[in-house]
Motif scaffolding. Structure first.
Motif, PDB file in Angstrom:
ATOM      1  N   ARG A   1       0.828  -1.193   0.000  1.00  0.00           N
ATOM      2  CA  ARG A   1       0.000   0.000   0.000  1.00  0.00           C
ATOM      3  C   ARG A   1       0.871   1.255   0.000  1.00  0.00           C
ATOM      4  O   ARG A   1       2.006   1.242   0.453  1.00  0.00           O
ATOM      5  N   GLY A   2       0.300   2.354  -0.482  1.00  0.00           N
ATOM      6  CA  GLY A   2       1.005   3.626  -0.501  1.00  0.00           C
ATOM      7  C   GLY A   2       1.454   3.984  -1.891  1.00  0.00           C
ATOM      8  O   GLY A   2       1.229   3.255  -2.864  1.00  0.00           O
ATOM      9  N   GLU A   3       2.102   5.136  -2.004  1.00  0.00           N
ATOM     10  CA  GLU A   3       2.628   5.587  -3.279  1.00  0.00           C
ATOM     11  C   GLU A   3       3.806   4.701  -3.661  1.00  0.00           C
ATOM     12  O   GLU A   3       4.860   4.727  -3.027  1.00  0.00           O
ATOM     13  N   THR A   4       3.630   3.870  -4.676  1.00  0.00           N
ATOM     14  CA  THR A   4       4.662   2.898  -5.031  1.00  0.00           C
ATOM     15  C   THR A   4       5.876   3.578  -5.654  1.00  0.00           C
ATOM     16  O   THR A   4       5.768   4.638  -6.260  1.00  0.00           O
ATOM     17  N   MET A   5       7.020   2.935  -5.472  1.00  0.00           N
ATOM     18  CA  MET A   5       8.266   3.453  -6.013  1.00  0.00           C
ATOM     19  C   MET A   5       8.698   2.626  -7.216  1.00  0.00           C
ATOM     20  O   MET A   5       8.470   1.427  -7.266  1.00  0.00           O
ATOM     21  N   LEU A   6       9.325   3.264  -8.174  1.00  0.00           N
ATOM     22  CA  LEU A   6       9.823   2.564  -9.353  1.00  0.00           C
ATOM     23  C   LEU A   6      11.033   1.716  -8.984  1.00  0.00           C
ATOM     24  O   LEU A   6      11.694   1.965  -7.976  1.00  0.00           O
ATOM     25  N   PRO A   7      11.346   0.708  -9.789  1.00  0.00           N
ATOM     26  CA  PRO A   7      12.543  -0.089  -9.537  1.00  0.00           C
ATOM     27  C   PRO A   7      13.782   0.787  -9.445  1.00  0.00           C
ATOM     28  O   PRO A   7      13.858   1.854 -10.054  1.00  0.00           O
ATOM     29  N   GLU A   8      14.763   0.317  -8.705  1.00  0.00           N
ATOM     30  CA  GLU A   8      15.934   1.124  -8.381  1.00  0.00           C
ATOM     31  C   GLU A   8      16.658   1.639  -9.618  1.00  0.00           C
ATOM     32  O   GLU A   8      17.154   2.771  -9.630  1.00  0.00           O
ATOM     33  N   ARG A   9      16.705   0.840 -10.681  1.00  0.00           N
ATOM     34  CA  ARG A   9      17.470   1.270 -11.851  1.00  0.00           C
ATOM     35  C   ARG A   9      16.890   2.531 -12.485  1.00  0.00           C
ATOM     36  O   ARG A   9      17.588   3.278 -13.151  1.00  0.00           O
ATOM     37  N   PHE A  10      15.570   2.783 -12.266  1.00  0.00           N
ATOM     38  CA  PHE A  10      14.931   3.957 -12.842  1.00  0.00           C
ATOM     39  C   PHE A  10      15.093   5.196 -11.968  1.00  0.00           C
ATOM     40  O   PHE A  10      14.878   6.306 -12.425  1.00  0.00           O
ATOM     41  N   VAL A  11      15.418   5.019 -10.702  1.00  0.00           N
ATOM     42  CA  VAL A  11      15.452   6.163  -9.794  1.00  0.00           C
ATOM     43  C   VAL A  11      16.841   6.432  -9.233  1.00  0.00           C
ATOM     44  O   VAL A  11      17.022   7.334  -8.426  1.00  0.00           O
ATOM     45  N   LYS A  12      17.836   5.656  -9.676  1.00  0.00           N
ATOM     46  CA  LYS A  12      19.183   5.816  -9.125  1.00  0.00           C
ATOM     47  C   LYS A  12      19.695   7.238  -9.286  1.00  0.00           C
ATOM     48  O   LYS A  12      20.226   7.836  -8.342  1.00  0.00           O
ATOM     49  N   ASP A  13      19.537   7.808 -10.478  1.00  0.00           N
ATOM     50  CA  ASP A  13      20.031   9.164 -10.716  1.00  0.00           C
ATOM     51  C   ASP A  13      19.305  10.171  -9.832  1.00  0.00           C
ATOM     52  O   ASP A  13      19.926  11.090  -9.274  1.00  0.00           O
ATOM     53  N   ALA A  14      17.994   9.981  -9.696  1.00  0.00           N
ATOM     54  CA  ALA A  14      17.219  10.896  -8.859  1.00  0.00           C
ATOM     55  C   ALA A  14      17.626  10.780  -7.397  1.00  0.00           C
ATOM     56  O   ALA A  14      17.746  11.783  -6.680  1.00  0.00           O
ATOM     57  N   ILE A  15      17.860   9.551  -6.944  1.00  0.00           N
ATOM     58  CA  ILE A  15      18.282   9.332  -5.560  1.00  0.00           C
ATOM     59  C   ILE A  15      19.624  10.003  -5.291  1.00  0.00           C
ATOM     60  O   ILE A  15      19.816  10.686  -4.279  1.00  0.00           O
ATOM     61  N   ASN A  16      20.558   9.822  -6.208  1.00  0.00           N
ATOM     62  CA  ASN A  16      21.872  10.433  -6.047  1.00  0.00           C
ATOM     63  C   ASN A  16      21.779  11.955  -5.984  1.00  0.00           C
ATOM     64  O   ASN A  16      22.483  12.607  -5.209  1.00  0.00           O
ATOM     65  N   LYS A  17      20.887  12.511  -6.789  1.00  0.00           N
ATOM     66  CA  LYS A  17      20.742  13.961  -6.813  1.00  0.00           C
ATOM     67  C   LYS A  17      20.137  14.479  -5.522  1.00  0.00           C
ATOM     68  O   LYS A  17      20.628  15.437  -4.920  1.00  0.00           O
ATOM     69  N   VAL A  18      19.067  13.848  -5.062  1.00  0.00           N
ATOM     70  CA  VAL A  18      18.382  14.289  -3.852  1.00  0.00           C
ATOM     71  C   VAL A  18      19.267  14.110  -2.621  1.00  0.00           C
ATOM     72  O   VAL A  18      19.290  14.943  -1.718  1.00  0.00           O
ATOM     73  N   SER A  19      20.010  13.000  -2.575  1.00  0.00           N
ATOM     74  CA  SER A  19      20.843  12.708  -1.407  1.00  0.00           C
ATOM     75  C   SER A  19      22.203  13.389  -1.461  1.00  0.00           C
ATOM     76  O   SER A  19      22.977  13.306  -0.512  1.00  0.00           O
ATOM     77  N   HIS A  20      22.496  14.048  -2.611  1.00  0.00           N
ATOM     78  CA  HIS A  20      23.762  14.746  -2.825  1.00  0.00           C
ATOM     79  C   HIS A  20      24.955  13.797  -2.914  1.00  0.00           C
ATOM     80  O   HIS A  20      26.109  14.224  -2.783  1.00  0.00           O
ATOM     81  N   LEU A  21      24.673  12.515  -3.132  1.00  0.00           N
ATOM     82  CA  LEU A  21      25.762  11.562  -3.273  1.00  0.00           C
ATOM     83  C   LEU A  21      26.597  11.858  -4.514  1.00  0.00           C
ATOM     84  O   LEU A  21      27.798  11.594  -4.544  1.00  0.00           O
ATOM     85  N   ASN A  22      25.975  12.418  -5.548  1.00  0.00           N
ATOM     86  CA  ASN A  22      26.711  12.762  -6.769  1.00  0.00           C
ATOM     87  C   ASN A  22      27.747  13.840  -6.488  1.00  0.00           C
ATOM     88  O   ASN A  22      28.854  13.827  -7.014  1.00  0.00           O
ATOM     89  N   GLU A  23      27.386  14.791  -5.606  1.00  0.00           N
ATOM     90  CA  GLU A  23      28.312  15.847  -5.241  1.00  0.00           C
ATOM     91  C   GLU A  23      29.466  15.300  -4.412  1.00  0.00           C
ATOM     92  O   GLU A  23      30.627  15.712  -4.568  1.00  0.00           O
ATOM     93  N   ILE A  24      29.145  14.390  -3.498  1.00  0.00           N
ATOM     94  CA  ILE A  24      30.172  13.778  -2.664  1.00  0.00           C
ATOM     95  C   ILE A  24      31.164  12.999  -3.529  1.00  0.00           C
ATOM     96  O   ILE A  24      32.383  13.037  -3.331  1.00  0.00           O
ATOM     97  N   GLU A  25      30.608  12.280  -4.525  1.00  0.00           N
ATOM     98  CA  GLU A  25      31.460  11.505  -5.414  1.00  0.00           C
ATOM     99  C   GLU A  25      32.437  12.404  -6.170  1.00  0.00           C
ATOM    100  O   GLU A  25      33.624  12.077  -6.340  1.00  0.00           O
ATOM    101  N   LYS A  26      31.948  13.563  -6.606  1.00  0.00           N
ATOM    102  CA  LYS A  26      32.812  14.503  -7.325  1.00  0.00           C
ATOM    103  C   LYS A  26      33.944  15.003  -6.427  1.00  0.00           C
ATOM    104  O   LYS A  26      35.097  15.124  -6.848  1.00  0.00           O
ATOM    105  N   LEU A  27      33.589  15.299  -5.172  1.00  0.00           N
ATOM    106  CA  LEU A  27      34.613  15.796  -4.238  1.00  0.00           C
ATOM    107  C   LEU A  27      35.666  14.735  -3.965  1.00  0.00           C
ATOM    108  O   LEU A  27      36.845  15.035  -3.835  1.00  0.00           O
ATOM    109  N   ILE A  28      35.219  13.486  -3.855  1.00  0.00           N
ATOM    110  CA  ILE A  28      36.158  12.399  -3.578  1.00  0.00           C
ATOM    111  C   ILE A  28      37.134  12.214  -4.725  1.00  0.00           C
ATOM    112  O   ILE A  28      38.328  11.947  -4.541  1.00  0.00           O
ATOM    113  N   LYS A  29      36.642  12.381  -5.952  1.00  0.00           N
ATOM    114  CA  LYS A  29      37.470  12.149  -7.137  1.00  0.00           C
ATOM    115  C   LYS A  29      38.389  13.317  -7.462  1.00  0.00           C
ATOM    116  O   LYS A  29      39.298  13.201  -8.267  1.00  0.00           O
ATOM    117  N   GLU A  30      38.121  14.476  -6.876  1.00  0.00           N
ATOM    118  CA  GLU A  30      38.934  15.650  -7.178  1.00  0.00           C
ATOM    119  C   GLU A  30      40.316  15.541  -6.537  1.00  0.00           C
ATOM    120  O   GLU A  30      40.484  14.997  -5.472  1.00  0.00           O
TER     121      GLU A  30
END
Length: 232
Positions: A203-232
């Motif tokens: 029940r509830g607002e269903t979520m799409l499979p992970e492969r479809f939301v990975k980019d969105a998750i990274n953006k919202v959680s700022h993991l993409n920014e952290i990854e950039k800092l680590i690689k710099e």
């Protein structure tokens, strides 16, 4: 249904437990709504629903047909605190009330509330997700173990619903439909009271499979920014 008694944990105004209490009550069952703070259930008095502080009054319950383990937390706690509430409290509730359920001749049922996050990885919530995954796993095992005693074990796996759960400190905000909590609660009760209820109720607002939301998750959680800092 008047002779069926259901006990629900973790009930507070505006939450899923409160909505389930009302839905079971409207279906004709005797409802015992419980929480550690009885003042959080004051709204249920208008429905004539019995409330109690479970920690103090559990021994007063003499008859039970349905146990709903709804209590849980998703805000920032230590790992031990989250597992104590989200997992071990449900295990303890089953231990305490199993003797009453075994005496029931009225389709005894255990319902454990988990989450879709028990099967979908979300960053920054690993402890919460794993505590609910543990509850999902033990629910499946208990289903086999208690089947010989004619006790049904159901997993209520919820996604986003309109409740006050997201008001807790440390829980990220999400946009959910207004006033959507009672309709899902009524449909859950309808499924539970079937002669052959499903093992897992989604029940509830269903979520799409992970492969479809990975980019969105990274953006919202700022993991993409952290990854950039680590690689710099």
């Amino acid at each position: 249904m008047a002779d069926k008694t259901v006990l629900i944990t973790g009930v507070s105004e505006g939450g899923i437990g409160s909505a389930l209490s009302v839905a079971f009550h409207e279906a004709g069952l005797k409802v015992i709504a419980t929480a550690r703070n009885i003042n959080k259930m004051a709204n249920l008095a208008d429905f004539g629903i019995e409330t109690m502080a479970l920690d103090a009054d559990a021994s007063k319950i003499k008859k039970l047909d349905i146990l709903v383990n709804n209590a849980g937390a998703g805000y920032s706690h230590t790992a031990k605190e989250l597992f104590d509430l989200n997992f071990w409290s449900a295990v303890r509730m089953i231990q305490v009330f199993l003797p009453l359920l075994m005496k029931s001749e009225n389709s005894p049922t255990i319902i454990n509330q988990t989450t879709v996050l028990s099967v979908i990885a979300i960053p920054w919530q690993s402890t919460y997700n794993s505590s609910k995954a543990a509850l999902a796993s033990i629910t499946s095992s208990r289903r086999y173990e208690l089947a010989p005693f004619n006790i049904k074990v159901i997993e209520l796996k919820t996604a986003l619903v309109a409740s006050k759960f997201l008001d807790k400190p440390g829980v990220s905000e999400s946009i959910v439909p207004e006033n959507s909590i009672y309709a899902p609660a009524k449909s859950v009760v309808g499924n539970v009271l079937k002669k052959n209820p499903p093992n897992v109720i989604w029940r509830g607002e269903t979520m799409l499979p992970e492969r479809f939301v990975k980019d969105a998750i990274n953006k919202v959680s700022h993991l993409n920014e952290i990854e950039k800092l680590i690689k710099e």
